[in-house]
Design a protein around this motif. Structure first.
Motif, mmCIF file in Angstrom:
data_model
loop_
_atom_site.group_PDB
_atom_site.id
_atom_site.type_symbol
_atom_site.label_atom_id
_atom_site.label_comp_id
_atom_site.label_asym_id
_atom_site.label_seq_id
_atom_site.Cartn_x
_atom_site.Cartn_y
_atom_site.Cartn_z
ATOM 1 N N UNK A 1 5.176 -7.192 -2.789
ATOM 2 C CA UNK A 1 3.566 -8.451 -3.281
ATOM 3 C C UNK A 1 2.561 -8.667 -1.666
ATOM 4 N N UNK A 2 2.682 -7.975 -1.006
ATOM 5 C CA UNK A 2 2.550 -8.318 0.356
ATOM 6 C C UNK A 2 0.991 -7.606 0.215
ATOM 7 N N UNK A 3 1.391 -5.861 -0.166
ATOM 8 C CA UNK A 3 0.381 -5.305 0.351
ATOM 9 C C UNK A 3 -0.821 -5.222 -0.702
ATOM 10 N N UNK A 4 -0.654 -5.538 -1.987
ATOM 11 C CA UNK A 4 -1.877 -5.690 -2.719
ATOM 12 C C UNK A 4 -2.690 -6.524 -2.178
ATOM 13 N N UNK A 5 -2.402 -7.297 -1.429
ATOM 14 C CA UNK A 5 -3.062 -9.235 -1.048
ATOM 15 C C UNK A 5 -3.625 -8.035 0.083
ATOM 16 N N UNK A 6 -2.974 -7.392 0.841
ATOM 17 C CA UNK A 6 -4.116 -7.062 2.025
ATOM 18 C C UNK A 6 -4.996 -5.924 1.730
ATOM 19 N N UNK A 7 -4.401 -4.904 1.099
ATOM 20 C CA UNK A 7 -5.144 -3.617 1.010
ATOM 21 C C UNK A 7 -5.298 -3.134 -0.471
ATOM 22 N N UNK A 8 -5.053 -3.593 -1.647
ATOM 23 C CA UNK A 8 -4.519 -3.000 -2.880
ATOM 24 C C UNK A 8 -5.839 -3.853 -4.055
ATOM 25 N N UNK A 9 -5.760 -5.060 -3.848
ATOM 26 C CA UNK A 9 -6.566 -5.669 -4.660
ATOM 27 C C UNK A 9 -8.113 -5.078 -4.668
ATOM 28 N N UNK A 10 -9.595 -5.722 -5.462
ATOM 29 C CA UNK A 10 -10.981 -5.449 -5.219
ATOM 30 C C UNK A 10 -10.907 -6.031 -4.273
ATOM 31 N N UNK A 11 -10.733 -7.552 -4.114
ATOM 32 C CA UNK A 11 -10.948 -8.701 -2.970
ATOM 33 C C UNK A 11 -10.760 -7.142 -1.661
ATOM 34 N N UNK B 1 -7.407 5.317 6.060
ATOM 35 C CA UNK B 1 -6.348 5.656 6.356
ATOM 36 C C UNK B 1 -5.637 4.050 8.304
ATOM 37 N N UNK B 2 -6.619 4.918 9.048
ATOM 38 C CA UNK B 2 -5.610 4.340 10.018
ATOM 39 C C UNK B 2 -5.549 2.661 9.964
ATOM 40 N N UNK B 3 -6.311 1.924 10.080
ATOM 41 C CA UNK B 3 -6.012 0.667 8.656
ATOM 42 C C UNK B 3 -5.105 0.166 8.813
ATOM 43 N N UNK B 4 -5.083 1.135 7.082
ATOM 44 C CA UNK B 4 -4.099 0.923 6.382
ATOM 45 C C UNK B 4 -2.853 1.580 6.567
ATOM 46 N N UNK B 5 -2.411 2.382 7.473
ATOM 47 C CA UNK B 5 -1.232 3.166 7.798
ATOM 48 C C UNK B 5 -0.336 2.025 9.386
ATOM 49 N N UNK B 6 -1.942 1.151 9.696
ATOM 50 C CA UNK B 6 -0.934 0.090 10.804
ATOM 51 C C UNK B 6 -0.406 -0.672 9.756
ATOM 52 N N UNK B 7 -0.932 -1.369 8.640
ATOM 53 C CA UNK B 7 -1.134 -3.129 7.917
ATOM 54 C C UNK B 7 0.589 -2.159 7.436
#
Length: 512
Positions: A471-481, A437-443
């Motif tokens: 568009x950026x958030x899924x690429x960085x955090x939300x997609x399977x990869x 959560x800390x990593x995701x919130x920082x992004x």
């Protein structure tokens, strides 16, 4: 990794020159292409997208940096080498932003004007930046007609005294006595903020060693994150210097004695009042195990006396005075969507209005805000009087708890207020989901920095910015990869407790 983050910072700088508020007299505005882009909406929107893409590249590079120092490789097998790599990346990524104007907020221009006020003999605790404009009596707004030093100040704060302590005002006055160039003044204030970043880079590995955490990982989570790059370095806020002094105060209290730590806590409060919250950690760490309630109260009084005495002494020694105490309510003049107490109070006011209750337009908002501050104060007192004493690990957790209560319950919350939390959260043994959560919130908080309230109703920019972030958030955090990559990052960040105990010796060595 390093090159990708540097490219991201360069894009933030280039796009920021198009989107940031600049004094109309700025020579850079006479550059043909820059002036043309700023003059047309499509140019400004392009600049916003460039900024967001740059922040996305920074976030991507940071995630890779976190994984590198967490998993370890031939370059970062030693924690000390990992810390050095993080510090190097932070320096390189920050470098393009050093000469940038204040990005995503106009606060930097206010800092410059407040320093100039003090330099010319006008107390910024009694006068607003508008006092520097001799022609404010004209029909046109003063921010259009005033001298360069105040042309970019937000009109909202034109006639408002500053709530900041004597430290940034005095430093600003010193620089203003050398030059009146507004750009140089804000760059100098960014330099003051970066002192806080240096203090964090020094203190965080030591705080991490107290809990047996990997100092390189903790340093990466704190000093190189998108939250830090966007809101601390690019945003140019006093909070960065404040939190750097807070972290240093806790370390100094352990290594040099509580009185020195308390003095630094007073210095942190001399930047912004919440800096004094670190005093709770200093009280706990400076007492022996099992300290009685009486011992706690006496130590709390001693730490408070040294901190407050140092804080008030700063106002006297610098000649700035302590009139900022009367201006502490100034930030509460605005409503921010990140303030939970403001939102709850606003909803109650809306319900009262539609029920036909004659309660006034902001009765419940002010009431809930006051209760929130009371609860935050109560949290600080409870932690100081009830939590375990004589434990360094507990002291760090105490500052995190009190800081979180302040941020969550504050009547006004901006993105940069969250800079207070990572130094005292990332240095603890958090569960894996909390670390994730800390990593995701920082992004997230880094990416949305350009969409702060400084846009002031620029609806097209808000819509376009939200679409880009989406568009950026899924690429960085939300997609399977992306989730798989995040899992690879988080797993070594929060290993089993037994592994952390075994790592304690090497982590402590990295702080020397």
């Amino acid at each position: 990794m390093i090159a990708r983050g540097t490219l991201g910072s360069l894009l933030v700088l280039v796009g920021g020159l198009v989107t940031a508020t600049l004094p109309p007299s700025t020579p850079a505005l006479r550059l043909g292409m820059l002036g043309a882009m700023r003059a047309h909406e499509i140019g400004r929107m392009t600049g916003l997208v460039v900024v967001l893409v740059g922040l996305g590249l920074l976030a991507n590079a940071w995630l890779r940096l976190c994984r590198t120092v967490a998993v370890g490789d031939r370059e970062t097998a030693d924690p000390a080498e990992g810390v050095a790599l993080v510090r190097f990346a932070t320096v390189v990524w920050s470098a393009p932003l050093l000469l940038a104007p204040p990005l995503f907020s106009r606060d930097g221009w206010s800092y410059a004007a407040q320093g100039k006020l003090a330099e010319v003999g006008l107390s910024p605790y009694e006068w607003g930046p508008g006092a520097l404009a001799p022609d404010t009596f004209l029909p046109l707004p003063g921010w259009l007609t005033g001298p360069p030093i105040v042309q970019a100040v937000d009109p909202m704060w034109w006639d408002t005294a500053t709530p900041y302590g004597p430290v940034p005002v005095f430093l600003g006055a010193v620089v203003a006595s050398i030059t009146g160039n507004p750009w140089i003044l804000v760059v100098a204030h960014r330099g003051f903020a970066l002192v806080g970043l240096v203090l964090l880079a020094w203190a965080v590995p030591r705080l991490a060693a107290w809990s047996g955490a990997n100092p390189a990982v903790a340093t990466a989570l704190v000093v190189a994150s998108p939250l830090m790059m966007a809101n601390g370095v690019a945003g140019l806020h006093n909070d960065l210097l404040m939190v750097g002094l807070m972290a240093a105060a806790l370390v100094v209290a352990v290594e040099r004695g509580w009185a020195w730590g308390a003095l630094l806590a007073g210095l942190a409060a001399g930047v912004k009042v919440p800096g004094g919250l670190v005093a709770v950690g200093i009280v706990l760490v400076s007492l022996p195990l099992g300290a009685s309630l009486g011992e706690r109260v006496r130590r709390l009084g001693s730490v408070a006396a040294v901190s407050v005495g140092g804080l008030l002494g700063l106002g006297v020694v610098t000649g700035i005075g302590n009139g900022w105490l009367r201006a502490l309510t100034v930030p509460g003049e605005v409503n921010t969507p990140l303030s939970a107490t403001t939102l709850v109070g606003g909803v109650l006011d809306w319900v009262a209005l539609h029920l036909g209750l004659d309660t006034g337009p902001a009765l419940f908002r002010d009431l809930v805000r006051a209760l929130g501050l009371l609860a935050a104060t109560g949290t600080g007192a409870w932690v100081a009087l009830r939590w375990r004493t004589g434990s360094r690990r507990t002291a760090v957790a105490a500052v995190a708890a009190v800081g979180a209560a302040f941020v969550l319950l504050s009547p006004v919350v901006h993105l940069w207020y969250f800079l207070l939390l990572p130094p005292f959260l990332a240095t603890q043994r958090l569960p894996r989901h909390a670390t994730g959560a800390l990593v995701a919130v920082s992004v997230l908080l880094g990416l949305v920095a350009p969409l702060d309230s400084s846009l002031h109703g620029a609806y097209y920019a808000i819509v376009l910015g939200c679409m880009t972030v989406a568009l950026l958030l899924p690429v960085l955090l939300l997609t399977a990869p992306a989730r798989e990559r995040l899992a690879r990052i988080v797993a070594p960040l929060a290993p089993p407790l037994a592994d952390l105990e075994d790592r304690g010796t090497s982590a402590a060595a990295a702080t020397r």
